[in-house]
Design an enzyme around this catalytic site. Structure first.
Site, PDB file in Angstrom:
ATOM      1  CG  HIS A 262      22.209  52.643 105.702  1.00 16.65           C
ATOM      2  ND1 HIS A 262      21.909  51.430 106.251  1.00 16.65           N
ATOM      3  CD2 HIS A 262      23.334  53.079 106.298  1.00 16.65           C
ATOM      4  CE1 HIS A 262      22.818  51.148 107.161  1.00 16.65           C
ATOM      5  NE2 HIS A 262      23.697  52.126 107.223  1.00 16.65           N
ATOM      6  CG  ASP A 314      29.800  58.099 106.200  1.00 21.00           C
ATOM      7  OD1 ASP A 314      30.519  58.250 107.195  1.00 21.00           O
ATOM      8  OD2 ASP A 314      29.589  57.004 105.665  1.00 21.00           O
TER       9      ASP A 314
HETATM   10  N1  CMC Z   1      23.703  57.479  95.019  1.00 20.49           N
HETATM   11  C1  CMC Z   1      23.014  57.140  93.931  1.00 20.49           C
HETATM   12  N2  CMC Z   1      22.216  56.064  93.861  1.00 20.49           N
HETATM   13  C2  CMC Z   1      22.132  55.297  94.962  1.00 20.49           C
HETATM   14  C3  CMC Z   1      22.839  55.584  96.137  1.00 20.49           C
HETATM   15  C4  CMC Z   1      23.650  56.740  96.138  1.00 20.49           C
HETATM   16  N3  CMC Z   1      24.338  57.081  97.225  1.00 20.49           N
HETATM   17  N4  CMC Z   1      22.552  54.650  97.064  1.00 20.49           N
HETATM   18  C5  CMC Z   1      21.724  53.788  96.488  1.00 20.49           C
HETATM   19  N5  CMC Z   1      21.462  54.180  95.226  1.00 20.49           N
HETATM   20  C6  CMC Z   1      20.558  53.514  94.286  1.00 20.49           C
HETATM   21  C7  CMC Z   1      21.281  52.450  93.488  1.00 20.49           C
HETATM   22  O1  CMC Z   1      21.807  52.968  92.307  1.00 20.49           O
HETATM   23  C8  CMC Z   1      20.178  51.460  93.246  1.00 20.49           C
HETATM   24  O2  CMC Z   1      19.392  51.945  92.192  1.00 20.49           O
HETATM   25  P1  CMC Z   1      18.630  50.947  91.186  1.00 20.49           P
HETATM   26  O3  CMC Z   1      17.671  50.167  92.034  1.00 20.49           O
HETATM   27  O4  CMC Z   1      17.970  51.858  90.208  1.00 20.49           O
HETATM   28  O5  CMC Z   1      19.701  50.095  90.600  1.00 20.49           O
HETATM   29  C9  CMC Z   1      19.344  51.528  94.503  1.00 20.49           C
HETATM   30  O6  CMC Z   1      19.567  52.834  95.034  1.00 20.49           O
HETATM   31  C10 CMC Z   1      19.721  50.499  95.550  1.00 20.49           C
HETATM   32  O7  CMC Z   1      21.120  50.531  95.709  1.00 20.49           O
HETATM   33  P2  CMC Z   1      21.969  49.286  96.208  1.00 20.49           P
HETATM   34  O8  CMC Z   1      23.378  49.491  95.780  1.00 20.49           O
HETATM   35  O9  CMC Z   1      21.306  48.003  95.860  1.00 20.49           O
HETATM   36  O10 CMC Z   1      21.840  49.462  97.755  1.00 20.49           O
HETATM   37  P3  CMC Z   1      22.811  48.815  98.789  1.00 20.49           P
HETATM   38  O11 CMC Z   1      22.006  48.496  99.966  1.00 20.49           O
HETATM   39  O12 CMC Z   1      23.582  47.694  98.202  1.00 20.49           O
HETATM   40  O13 CMC Z   1      23.859  49.999  99.035  1.00 20.49           O
HETATM   41  C11 CMC Z   1      25.095  51.710  99.971  1.00 20.49           C
HETATM   42  C12 CMC Z   1      23.969  50.713 100.200  1.00 20.49           C
HETATM   43  C13 CMC Z   1      25.376  52.421 101.276  1.00 20.49           C
HETATM   44  C14 CMC Z   1      26.350  50.960  99.524  1.00 20.49           C
HETATM   45  C15 CMC Z   1      24.678  52.710  98.876  1.00 20.49           C
HETATM   46  O14 CMC Z   1      23.541  53.414  99.299  1.00 20.49           O
HETATM   47  C16 CMC Z   1      25.806  53.669  98.491  1.00 20.49           C
HETATM   48  O15 CMC Z   1      26.637  53.333  97.647  1.00 20.49           O
HETATM   49  N6  CMC Z   1      25.853  54.888  99.122  1.00 20.49           N
HETATM   50  C17 CMC Z   1      26.940  55.811  98.906  1.00 20.49           C
HETATM   51  C18 CMC Z   1      28.112  55.473  99.819  1.00 20.49           C
HETATM   52  C19 CMC Z   1      27.810  55.796 101.249  1.00 20.49           C
HETATM   53  O16 CMC Z   1      27.312  56.864 101.575  1.00 20.49           O
HETATM   54  N7  CMC Z   1      28.154  54.871 102.141  1.00 20.49           N
HETATM   55  C20 CMC Z   1      28.005  55.062 103.605  1.00 20.49           C
HETATM   56  C21 CMC Z   1      27.006  54.112 104.191  1.00 20.49           C
HETATM   57  S1  CMC Z   1      26.486  54.555 105.858  1.00 20.49           S
HETATM   58  C22 CMC Z   1      27.927  54.549 106.832  1.00 20.49           C
HETATM   59  C23 CMC Z   1      28.487  53.190 107.002  1.00 20.49           C
HETATM   60  O17 CMC Z   1      28.111  52.489 107.935  1.00 20.49           O
HETATM   61  O18 CMC Z   1      29.330  52.811 106.230  1.00 20.49           O
END
Ligand code: CMC
Length: 377
Positions: A262, A314
Site C-alpha cells: 500500500h 483487497d
Molecule cells: N507485490 C510485490 N512487490 C510489491 C508489492 C506487491 N503487491 N507491493 C509493493 N511491492 C514492492 C515493489 O516491487 C517495490 O519494491 P522495490 O523497492 O524493490 O522496487 C516496493 O515494494 C515499493 O513498491 P511501489 O510500487 O513503489 O509502491 P507504491 O506505493 O507505488 O504501490 C501499490 C502501492 C498498492 C500499487 C502496490 O503495493 C501494489 O502494486 N500492490 C498490488 C496491487 C494491490 O493490491 N492494490 C490494492 C491497493 S489497496 C486497495 C485500494 O485502495 O486500491
C-alpha cells in the site's frame, strides 16, 4: 534527466485540506470524520456511514430514518439505464458496464447540474442507491436472468444481495456485506477519489466525476486487485503449492502479488484485520476454511520476507466474497458500490472549497527546434 525533482506518483504530496478521512499509515489507523474504522465496522450500518460521509456527523435515530428513507426512495433504475446495460456486448467487463451506466445516470436526471447543497445531496443519494442496481442488473443479465426490483423491506446491504440473487439473504451474509460496504466506503485521496476531485475541480458535474472515478478504480493496482487475489488463490489451488508458487513468481521481474502493499500503510491495513475475521467466519459458515487458511499462510510468508509486505483491504475481501458464493468479476464492482459515497463526499468537499487542480510537470524534451516543412521531413 533532473532526478529527484519530481514527486513520482505524487507520493507524500499534500494537495489539499480535507475533513472527511484520516489515515495514519505507520500504525495502520483509519478514521471517517474522526471515528475509528473498527468502531464503524462493528457498530454501524452502511446507511449510518452514508449519512456520516455526506453530512459530517453520525445520524441520530430520526436522521437515520431520514437517510434510509431517502435511499429507498431513490431506488428504481430508469429503463434507459437498464437498456444501456442490456445493450452491452456479450463479454463486456462488468466495470466497463458500470462506468457506462454511471454516466448514463446523468441523462436520466432532470437536474444533473444542480449544485445547490440539496441538489448535491440528492445526486449523491441517487448514485449510492442506484449503483447496486446497476451492478446487480448486469450480473443477472449476463446469466440470462432478468433484473429484479428492489425489496423495500431490506436495508442497503441486504437489498444488494437480494438484487443479485433474487432472494432474501440470510442474516450472516447481509451483515458481512454491510461490514464490507462500511470498510470500503472511504479512503481519503486514493487514485479514484483524486480522479473524482480533479474532475470536480473543473466545476464539471458529479456524474462526470463519479464516472471518472469508476474508471480509475478498475485498475489492478487499485480496486481491481480483489479480483486478482481470488484468481491467485484459485491458481495456487492447494496449501502445499503456496511456497513453490510464490518462490517462482517472485523470480519474475516486476511481479506484484495482488492484495499486498500500500502507498500509505506501512503495516497491516486495518480494513484487512476486520475482513480477515469475516473471511474465517464466512468460511466456517460455509463449511470450508481452505481459502481463509491459504490466505493466512500467504500473509505469514509475506510478513516474514526481508522486505515485508502486508495485506491490504483487497486481500481478505476476496476470500470472503468467494465464500459468499460471489463470482470474481463482481468484486471490483462491489468495491464501487461501497466507495461511491466516499467519492460523492469528496466531490462536494472539493466544490465547496474549490480551486482548479492543475499540477506542473518536469519537461525533459528540447525547445525551440527549427520547424521542418512536411516535404522536407
Ligand atoms: N507485490 C510485490 N512487490 C510489491 C508489492 C506487491 N503487491 N507491493 C509493493 N511491492 C514492492 C515493489 O516491487 C517495490 O519494491 P522495490 O523497492 O524493490 O522496487 C516496493 O515494494 C515499493 O513498491 P511501489 O510500487 O513503489 O509502491 P507504491 O506505493 O507505488 O504501490 C501499490 C502501492 C498498492 C500499487 C502496490 O503495493 C501494489 O502494486 N500492490 C498490488 C496491487 C494491490 O493490491 N492494490 C490494492 C491497493 S489497496 C486497495 C485500494 O485502495 O486500491
Amino acid at each position: 534527466m533532473t532526478e529527484g525533482m519530481v514527486a513520482k506518483g505524487l507520493q507524500d504530496v499534500v494537495v489539499d485540506d480535507t475533513w472527511i478521512c484520516k489515515i495514519i499509515g505507520d500504525v495502520g489507523k483509519l478514521y471517517y470524520y474522526g471515528y475509528s474504522i473498527h468502531d464503524l465496522a462493528e457498530k454501524c450500518s452502511y446507511e449510518e456511514v452514508v449519512f456520516l460521509l455526506l453530512k459530517g456527523k453520525l445520524p441520530n435515530k430520526t436522521e437515520l430514518e431520514q437517510v434510509t428513507g431517502d435511499l429507498k426512495q431513490a431506488r428504481g433504475l430508469p429503463k434507459e439505464v437498464t437498456d444501456v446495460i442490456r445493450g452491452a456486448p456479450k463479454g463486456s467487463i462488468p466495470m466497463d458496464v458500470l462506468r457506462t451506466a454511471a454516466s448514463a445516470l446523468a441523462l436520466t436526471d432532470a437536474k444533473p447540474n444542480d449544485d445547490s447543497p440539496e441538489g448535491r445531496y440528492r445526486k449523491a443519494i441517487r448514485m449510492v442507491a442506484l449503483f447496486p442496481e446497476i451492478v446487480a442488473a448486469d450480473y443477472r443479465l449476463r446469466r440470462g436472468e432478468q433484473p429484479v426490483a428492489a425489496n423495500p423491506k431490506l436495508n442497503h446491504a441486504a437489498n444488494f444481495l437480494y438484487l443479485l440473487h433474487g432472494k432474501e439473504p440470510g442474516a450472516d451474509a447481509a451483515r458481512t456485506m454491510d461490514v464490507a460496504l462500511v470498510l470500503h466506503a472511504e479512503h481519503d485521496f486514493n487514485a479514484s477519489t483524486f480522479t473524482a476531485r480533479v474532475i470536480a475541480a473543473t466545476m464539471s458535474d458529479m456524474y462526470s466525476a463519479i464516472t471518472g472515478a469508476v474508471g480509475a478504480l478498475k485498475g489492478p493496482l487499485h480496486g481491481g486487485a480483489n479480483e486478482g487475489v481470488i484468481k491467485t488463490l484459485l491458481e495456487i489451488g492447494e496449501p502445499a503449492k503456496i511456497k513453490p508458487w510464490l518462490t517462482e513468481k517472485f523470480k519474475e521481474k516486476n511481479f506484484r502479488l495482488m492484495g499486498f502493499g500500500h502507498r500509505v500503510y506501512k503495516t497491516l491495513d486495518p480494513r484487512a484485520i476486520v475482513l480477515k475475521k469475516y473471511s474465517k467466519k464466512t468460511g466456517e459458515e460455509r463449511g470450508t476454511t481452505k481459502w481463509y487458511e491459504m490466505s493466512n499462510e500467504i500473509e505469514g510468508m509475506m510478513k516474514g520476507r526481508e522486505k515485508p509486505l502486508y495485506p491490504n483491504v483487497d486481500f481478505y475481501s476476496a476470500s470472503t466474497y468467494f465464500m459468499m458464493g460471489l463470482p470474481p468479476e463482481i468484486y471490483t464492482p462491489i468495491f464501487a458500490v461501497a466507495r461511491v459515497v466516499g467519492w460523492c463526499a469528496h466531490v462536494i468537499e472539493q466544490q465547496t472549497h474549490n480551486r482548479l487542480i492543475r499540477p506542473a510537470a518536469e519537461y525533459h524534451g528540447e525547445i525551440d527546434k527549427p520547424f521542418v516543412e512536411i516535404g522536407a521531413r
